[in-house]
Design an enzyme around this catalytic site. Sequence first.
Site, mmCIF file in Angstrom:
data_model
loop_
_atom_site.group_PDB
_atom_site.id
_atom_site.type_symbol
_atom_site.label_atom_id
_atom_site.label_comp_id
_atom_site.label_asym_id
_atom_site.label_seq_id
_atom_site.Cartn_x
_atom_site.Cartn_y
_atom_site.Cartn_z
ATOM 1 N N SER A 1 50.360 73.696 59.353
ATOM 2 C CA SER A 1 50.738 74.327 60.539
ATOM 3 C C SER A 1 49.834 73.300 61.645
ATOM 4 O O SER A 1 48.924 72.678 61.228
ATOM 5 C CB SER A 1 50.199 75.724 61.104
ATOM 6 O OG SER A 1 50.445 76.259 62.454
ATOM 7 N N TYR B 1 43.850 82.698 62.173
ATOM 8 C CA TYR B 1 45.067 81.845 61.448
ATOM 9 C C TYR B 1 44.606 80.571 61.583
ATOM 10 O O TYR B 1 44.894 79.911 60.533
ATOM 11 C CB TYR B 1 46.216 82.108 62.391
ATOM 12 C CG TYR B 1 47.564 81.232 61.962
ATOM 13 C CD1 TYR B 1 47.949 81.798 60.856
ATOM 14 C CD2 TYR B 1 48.224 80.632 62.784
ATOM 15 C CE1 TYR B 1 49.229 80.912 60.187
ATOM 16 C CE2 TYR B 1 49.231 80.010 62.314
ATOM 17 C CZ TYR B 1 49.694 80.167 60.915
ATOM 18 O OH TYR B 1 50.874 79.674 60.563
HETATM 19 P P1 NAP Z 1 58.322 83.839 57.318
HETATM 20 O O1 NAP Z 1 60.006 83.698 57.621
HETATM 21 O O2 NAP Z 1 57.581 85.137 57.559
HETATM 22 O O3 NAP Z 1 58.233 83.648 55.890
HETATM 23 C C1 NAP Z 1 56.953 83.877 54.987
HETATM 24 C C2 NAP Z 1 57.122 83.715 53.577
HETATM 25 O O4 NAP Z 1 56.144 83.968 52.966
HETATM 26 C C3 NAP Z 1 58.037 84.930 53.212
HETATM 27 O O5 NAP Z 1 58.948 84.499 52.182
HETATM 28 C C4 NAP Z 1 57.126 85.794 52.582
HETATM 29 O O6 NAP Z 1 57.736 86.428 51.184
HETATM 30 C C5 NAP Z 1 55.985 84.721 51.894
HETATM 31 N N1 NAP Z 1 54.635 85.374 51.655
HETATM 32 C C6 NAP Z 1 53.880 86.117 52.550
HETATM 33 N N2 NAP Z 1 52.887 86.660 51.774
HETATM 34 C C7 NAP Z 1 53.116 86.405 50.443
HETATM 35 C C8 NAP Z 1 52.338 86.625 49.376
HETATM 36 N N3 NAP Z 1 51.119 87.414 49.431
HETATM 37 N N4 NAP Z 1 53.030 86.280 47.958
HETATM 38 C C9 NAP Z 1 54.161 85.693 48.205
HETATM 39 N N5 NAP Z 1 54.772 85.038 49.297
HETATM 40 C C10 NAP Z 1 54.302 85.583 50.318
HETATM 41 O O7 NAP Z 1 57.587 82.897 57.986
HETATM 42 P P2 NAP Z 1 57.781 81.083 57.922
HETATM 43 O O8 NAP Z 1 57.686 80.394 59.256
HETATM 44 O O9 NAP Z 1 58.918 80.520 57.092
HETATM 45 O O10 NAP Z 1 56.415 80.379 57.224
HETATM 46 C C11 NAP Z 1 56.471 79.638 56.187
HETATM 47 C C12 NAP Z 1 55.047 79.081 56.358
HETATM 48 O O11 NAP Z 1 55.206 77.962 57.390
HETATM 49 C C13 NAP Z 1 53.736 79.805 56.458
HETATM 50 O O12 NAP Z 1 52.696 79.117 55.803
HETATM 51 C C14 NAP Z 1 53.433 79.741 57.967
HETATM 52 O O13 NAP Z 1 51.940 79.834 58.054
HETATM 53 C C15 NAP Z 1 53.959 78.213 58.262
HETATM 54 N N6 NAP Z 1 54.153 77.971 59.642
HETATM 55 C C16 NAP Z 1 55.066 78.658 60.532
HETATM 56 C C17 NAP Z 1 55.240 78.362 61.712
HETATM 57 C C18 NAP Z 1 56.167 79.235 62.428
HETATM 58 O O14 NAP Z 1 56.278 78.870 63.684
HETATM 59 N N7 NAP Z 1 57.201 79.914 61.857
HETATM 60 C C19 NAP Z 1 54.551 77.379 62.041
HETATM 61 C C20 NAP Z 1 53.782 76.268 61.583
HETATM 62 C C21 NAP Z 1 53.497 76.735 60.118
HETATM 63 P P3 NAP Z 1 57.371 88.039 50.922
HETATM 64 O O15 NAP Z 1 57.080 88.805 52.082
HETATM 65 O O16 NAP Z 1 58.742 88.589 50.347
HETATM 66 O O17 NAP Z 1 56.461 88.009 49.746
#
Ligand code: NAP
Length: 255
Positions: free
Chosen positions: A140, A153
């Site tokens: 991120s 975070y």
């Molecule tokens: P999201 O829609 O909430 O997706 C998060 C994913 O992580 C879900 O599929 C969730 O699946 C999985 N997850 C969470 N805890 C887990 C665990 N213990 N074991 C296995 N899977 C787990 O959010 P996203 O934005 O796509 O996030 C993906 C990545 O991008 C993350 O690392 C986040 O920090 C990063 N990111 C996001 C943003 C943003 O603005 N959205 C910005 C920068 C970085 P389950 O709940 O089904 O397990």
Amino acid sequence: MTTSGHDQRIAVVTGASSGIGEATARVLAAQGFHVVAAARRADRIAALADEIGGTAVVTDVTDPDAVAALAEACDRIPGSVSVLVNNAGGAKGLASVEQADLEHWRWMWETNVLGTLHVTRALLPKLVASGDGLVVTVTSIAALEIYDGGAGYTSAKHAQSALHRTLRGELLGKPVRLTEIAPGMVDTEFSLVRFDGDRERADGVYHGLTPLTATDIAEVIGFVASRPPHVDLDQIVIRPRDQASATRAHRVEPR
Ligand code: NAP
């Protein structure tokens, strides 16, 4: 193009049940990878795997036994694991250090940092054996900067990034490429998870600007995965045009 049997290239995507992971699974499947979709929500990854002709493996990345089972599941699929996308992760809360919620901190460190460690450790031998491995870690812009209320975070994402970048030296001489993807604001379930299901607060994060979509990030990961073996896209920062930093964005209608 799809391949089968022993030539099949397998891509493991963690956090494939929503957002960036789900979109990445679709893009990599369209590029011919057999995608192993890993996450905790079984119904979602089963439907996705069905749609893209992949394999769903219910996995909690914080649980080493579950991650060992994920690696074993990969052994039962013909072909070789050549791509790992460490994407599972997220944020909880926006409390100051003084008001820190220890459970939130634990969740963030276990999911983003230790989760990445468990999965990478379990799959590295397979990635090396593939002869052309790739590890993509979705950190991120929070891995590059800090902001008030974000210490849980940002510290976890800094640590996840440090873990990932350390591999670049440790794997020198081995056939594994390493790419860190550092997104700014992406409209996924991220903010809903961060604010414990509070839809209004989550929507407020993206108010008045056009955030990135999960597909925007997935397409870049697809580009990375389609480079030849000698090309390592080391670190890629992707932000919406309207976002300069974690705390500075241009909004048409400020709240
Ligand atoms: P999201 O829609 O909430 O997706 C998060 C994913 O992580 C879900 O599929 C969730 O699946 C999985 N997850 C969470 N805890 C887990 C665990 N213990 N074991 C296995 N899977 C787990 O959010 P996203 O934005 O796509 O996030 C993906 C990545 O991008 C993350 O690392 C986040 O920090 C990063 N990111 C996001 C943003 C943003 O603005 N959205 C910005 C920068 C970085 P389950 O709940 O089904 O397990």
